[in-house]
Design an enzyme around this catalytic site. Structure first.
Site, PDB file in Angstrom:
ATOM      1  N   ARG A   1      -3.993 -15.127  -0.725  1.00  0.00           N
ATOM      2  CA  ARG A   1      -2.895 -14.172  -1.153  1.00  0.00           C
ATOM      3  C   ARG A   1      -1.679 -14.261  -0.102  1.00  0.00           C
ATOM      4  O   ARG A   1      -0.647 -14.070  -0.495  1.00  0.00           O
ATOM      5  CB  ARG A   1      -3.641 -12.735  -1.221  1.00  0.00           C
ATOM      6  CG  ARG A   1      -4.621 -13.011  -2.499  1.00  0.00           C
ATOM      7  CD  ARG A   1      -4.512 -11.304  -2.778  1.00  0.00           C
ATOM      8  NE  ARG A   1      -5.546 -10.922  -3.773  1.00  0.00           N
ATOM      9  CZ  ARG A   1      -6.800 -10.720  -3.724  1.00  0.00           C
ATOM     10  NH1 ARG A   1      -7.299 -10.604  -2.643  1.00  0.00           N
ATOM     11  NH2 ARG A   1      -7.617 -10.541  -4.890  1.00  0.00           N
TER      12      ARG A   1
ATOM     13  N   LYS B   1       0.185  -6.021   3.169  1.00  0.00           N
ATOM     14  CA  LYS B   1      -1.081  -6.430   3.939  1.00  0.00           C
ATOM     15  C   LYS B   1      -2.006  -7.348   3.254  1.00  0.00           C
ATOM     16  O   LYS B   1      -2.246  -6.774   2.062  1.00  0.00           O
ATOM     17  CB  LYS B   1      -1.696  -5.173   4.526  1.00  0.00           C
ATOM     18  CG  LYS B   1      -2.936  -5.375   5.181  1.00  0.00           C
ATOM     19  CD  LYS B   1      -4.112  -5.066   4.298  1.00  0.00           C
ATOM     20  CE  LYS B   1      -5.479  -5.540   5.216  1.00  0.00           C
ATOM     21  NZ  LYS B   1      -6.502  -5.180   4.321  1.00  0.00           N
ATOM     22  N   SER B   2      -2.582  -8.468   3.804  1.00  0.00           N
ATOM     23  CA  SER B   2      -3.572  -9.136   2.828  1.00  0.00           C
ATOM     24  C   SER B   2      -4.313  -9.665   4.062  1.00  0.00           C
ATOM     25  O   SER B   2      -3.866 -10.499   4.818  1.00  0.00           O
ATOM     26  CB  SER B   2      -3.108  -9.985   1.865  1.00  0.00           C
ATOM     27  OG  SER B   2      -4.208 -10.730   1.353  1.00  0.00           O
TER      28      SER B   2
ATOM     29  N   ILE C   1       6.499  -5.749   3.492  1.00  0.00           N
ATOM     30  CA  ILE C   1       5.347  -6.193   4.535  1.00  0.00           C
ATOM     31  C   ILE C   1       4.006  -6.072   3.888  1.00  0.00           C
ATOM     32  O   ILE C   1       3.296  -4.982   4.344  1.00  0.00           O
ATOM     33  CB  ILE C   1       5.604  -5.317   5.838  1.00  0.00           C
ATOM     34  CG1 ILE C   1       6.088  -3.823   5.718  1.00  0.00           C
ATOM     35  CG2 ILE C   1       6.771  -5.993   6.590  1.00  0.00           C
ATOM     36  CD1 ILE C   1       6.093  -3.239   7.204  1.00  0.00           C
TER      37      ILE C   1
ATOM     38  N   TYR D   1      -2.299   2.166  14.329  1.00  0.00           N
ATOM     39  CA  TYR D   1      -3.200   1.520  13.601  1.00  0.00           C
ATOM     40  C   TYR D   1      -4.582   1.085  14.797  1.00  0.00           C
ATOM     41  O   TYR D   1      -5.698   0.620  14.067  1.00  0.00           O
ATOM     42  CB  TYR D   1      -2.624   0.180  13.345  1.00  0.00           C
ATOM     43  CG  TYR D   1      -1.580   0.285  12.116  1.00  0.00           C
ATOM     44  CD1 TYR D   1      -1.172   1.680  11.726  1.00  0.00           C
ATOM     45  CD2 TYR D   1      -0.551  -0.728  11.770  1.00  0.00           C
ATOM     46  CE1 TYR D   1      -0.220   1.861  10.797  1.00  0.00           C
ATOM     47  CE2 TYR D   1       0.474  -0.436  11.129  1.00  0.00           C
ATOM     48  CZ  TYR D   1       0.597   0.617  10.569  1.00  0.00           C
ATOM     49  OH  TYR D   1       1.732   0.844   9.516  1.00  0.00           O
TER      50      TYR D   1
END
Length: 271
Positions: A233, A227-228, A225, A46
């Site tokens: 949110r 992602k935001s 899990i 990542y």
């Protein structure tokens, strides 16, 4: 919290960080920790382990309260390579230990994932990672790990969403005491969350469609899990334990046309 086969406990929902860069990850993870997240998921590929580590270091939260997951990339498959790769991840994160270390993809063409697993077993024995697991592994891949090392993963992190509910793999996990984690837990987002069936179920519980799908995940025994980067949110995604879906609602959320978004573990290559 969810109990793992090795005795460790895992928060019931976490924050994914792909595809954030270091600066974005530092900001987003800092906000998530402030909002109450205690499971943070990253990976060497990542490119944001440094940012995740900075957010944790500056959070003021005791290290033992934060569960950090990172992953071994395909470029570092092999026994010695995996040991060195882990140290690189730990250095970038700035941590004395990692809570969960995963083999990111099996890459069966390379035929190195058993050697990687042997390296992870050593890391666990040395207590530099508290739990070890895999990501995107099939039943056959896990069976090979068990037959050749005698050690099962505590976690298998897989693509799982209503269009890919992974029934057979989850049933196998259950028989082996392996915890399912789900990446891409909301599928392709907009399409699923606008589905009239999902919208209707959410409305009956006075929650958002995303909350309904994440609750579907947890009631099926998975740890999602999502992602935001949006603080609102993030808070909504955490707030999913004040209602319960019926068996019929679980079935109807699962009734999607089968669709895999990511790679097939039998041939996907990630380096």
């Amino acid at each position: 919290m969810c109990r793992l086969r090795d005795g460790m406990t895992l928060p019931a929902i976490g924050l994914g960080t792909y595809p954030l860069d270091d600066d974005e990850a530092e900001r987003v993870v800092a906000g998530a920790l402030e909002a109450g997240y205690r499971l943070i998921d990253t990976a060497m590929t990542y490119g944001n382990e440094t940012g995740v580590g900075r957010a944790i270091a500056h959070s003021g939260i005791a290290r033992e309260e934060i569960f950090v997951t990172t992953k071994l990339p395909g470029r570092d498959h092999g026994y010695e390579q995996a040991l060195a790769s882990f140290e690189g991840s730990r250095r970038r994160l700035g941590l004395d230990f990692v809570d969960l270390y995963l083999i990111h993809w099996p890459l069966p063409r390379l035929n190195q994932y058993v050697k990687c697993w042997q390296a992870l077993i050593r890391l666990h024995e040395e207590s530099v990672t508290r739990s070890i697991g895999v990501s995107n592994f099939t039943v056959e891949h896990i069976q090979r790990l068990e037959s050749q090392t005698g050690v099962l993963p505590s976690v298998n992190q897989i693509e799982m969403h209503p269009a890919l509910p992974q029934r057979e793999l989850r049933a196998f996990h259950e028989t082996k005491g392996i915890r399912t984690q789900s990446w891409r837990p909301l599928g392709q987002g907009g399409t699923l969350l606008a589905d009239p069936e999902v919208v209707g179920i959410a409305a009956r519980h006075d929650v958002t469609p995303a909350q309904a799908v994440l609750r579907w995940q947890t009631q099926l025994g998975s740890v999602p899990i999502p992602k935001s980067a949006d603080p609102r949110r993030q808070r909504e995604n955490l707030d999913i334990f004040g209602f319960e879906l019926t068996d019929d609602e679980l079935s109807r959320i699962s009734a999607r046309s089968p669709h895999r978004i990511g790679g097939d573990p039998d041939d996907h290559e990630e380096f």
